[in-house]
Design an enzyme around this catalytic site. Structure first.
Site, PDB file in Angstrom:
ATOM      1  N   ASP A 221      -4.130 138.981  43.549  1.00 57.45           N
ATOM      2  CA  ASP A 221      -3.075 139.107  44.561  1.00 57.45           C
ATOM      3  C   ASP A 221      -3.207 140.438  45.293  1.00 57.45           C
ATOM      4  O   ASP A 221      -3.773 141.395  44.748  1.00 57.45           O
ATOM      5  CB  ASP A 221      -1.694 139.117  43.893  1.00 57.45           C
ATOM      6  CG  ASP A 221      -1.442 137.869  43.096  1.00 57.45           C
ATOM      7  OD1 ASP A 221      -1.994 136.817  43.461  1.00 57.45           O
ATOM      8  OD2 ASP A 221      -0.696 137.964  42.109  1.00 57.45           O
TER       9      ASP A 221
HETATM   10  N1  URA Z   1      -2.024 137.062  37.645  1.00 58.25           N
HETATM   11  C1  URA Z   1      -1.226 137.499  38.633  1.00 58.25           C
HETATM   12  O1  URA Z   1      -0.005 137.380  38.555  1.00 58.25           O
HETATM   13  N2  URA Z   1      -1.799 138.078  39.696  1.00 58.25           N
HETATM   14  C2  URA Z   1      -3.129 138.245  39.824  1.00 58.25           C
HETATM   15  O2  URA Z   1      -3.591 138.786  40.818  1.00 58.25           O
HETATM   16  C3  URA Z   1      -3.949 137.782  38.786  1.00 58.25           C
HETATM   17  C4  URA Z   1      -3.363 137.195  37.695  1.00 58.25           C
END
Ligand code: URA
Length: 235
Positions: free
Chosen positions: A102
């Site tokens: 993310d």
């Molecule tokens: N889990 C999440 O919540 N975000 C990420 O970027 C990767 C795993």
């Protein structure tokens, strides 16, 4: 590289079609017809298919990046946000992220132009554990920790698969967790923690299987070692 793979990588047809074209005598190596699909193409060989000379396939390259927060895991963005690709300042090959992080997650991201490897590593049947450090609000009760470890309902058909979860540190009103998951659902770690009542304040990925983030500084990247590449191909 096998002739059919070489032709397929040029993007003009599948390996099977390449075999057919070869047997039909439509392929030439250095000007001479080659009817053997298993021919091992050598550096410098000029391969022609139906009178058209193919460009030599790109060499595969493999990188580990320490993604900072604020960068998105795509190759381009319609809203003009900075992408992880913009950090690879001296990489000329067209590489793609293996999986995603993310925008507000930092840490280890692999990038390559080897589509087979990306497919292999990302396939759900491959139980490659990804390791995260998650700073969450509050303290975890025993039953919450148990739930995280055994699978929680994050609003999808199935609960999450068992995860390895360790409490590393409890600070003033926050807890630092190490969480290892072998699935890759959207915002999974944040949603798992939320499901047991804890907001993730910071999230960093520190490893993908045996590939470690180590001391790589944020925004920096390095080439994977031959051993790491071999590991990913065989994991
Ligand atoms: N889990 C999440 O919540 N975000 C990420 O970027 C990767 C795993």
């Amino acid at each position: 590289m096998r002739l059919n793979k070489y032709i397929a990588q040029a993007g003009i047809c599948s390996r099977r079609k390449a075999d057919e074209l070869t047997k039909e005598g439509k392929v030439k190596i250095n000007g001479a017809v080659m009817k053997e699909p298993g021919y091992d193409v050598q550096d410098g060989d000029v391969v022609m298919v139906g009178g058209v000379t193919l460009e030599a396939p790109e060499q595969h390259v493999y990188y580990a990046l320490n993604k900072p927060c604020g960068y998105i895991t795509t190759t381009s963005d319609e809203k003009d946000r900075p992408t992880v690709i913009s950090l690879l300042t001296d990489v000329t090959a067209r590489v793609y992220p293996v999986g995603r992080l993310d925008g507000d997650t930092s840490g280890l991201l692999l990038l390559t132009n080897d589509g087979d490897l990306t497919y292999h590593v990302s396939h759900p049947s491959k139980k490659v554990y990804k390791t995260y450090l998650a700073l969450v609000a509050g303290y975890l009760k025993k039953d919450e920790l148990w739930a995280l470890r055994n699978g929680v309902d994050i609003g999808e058909k199935r609960p999450t698969a068992p995860a390895r979860v360790t409490i590393l540190k409890e600070k003033s009103d926050t807890t630092l967790l190490e969480i290892q998951i072998c699935e890759g659902r959207n915002r999974q770690v944040r949603r798992m923690c939320k499901a047991v009542g804890h907001t993730v304040l910071e999230l960093q990925r520190t490893a993908i299987g045996e590939i470690k983030l180590g001391r790589l500084l944020e925004g920096n990247y390095r080439k994977l070692t031959p051993r790491e590449i071999e590991y990913l191909k065989n994991c």
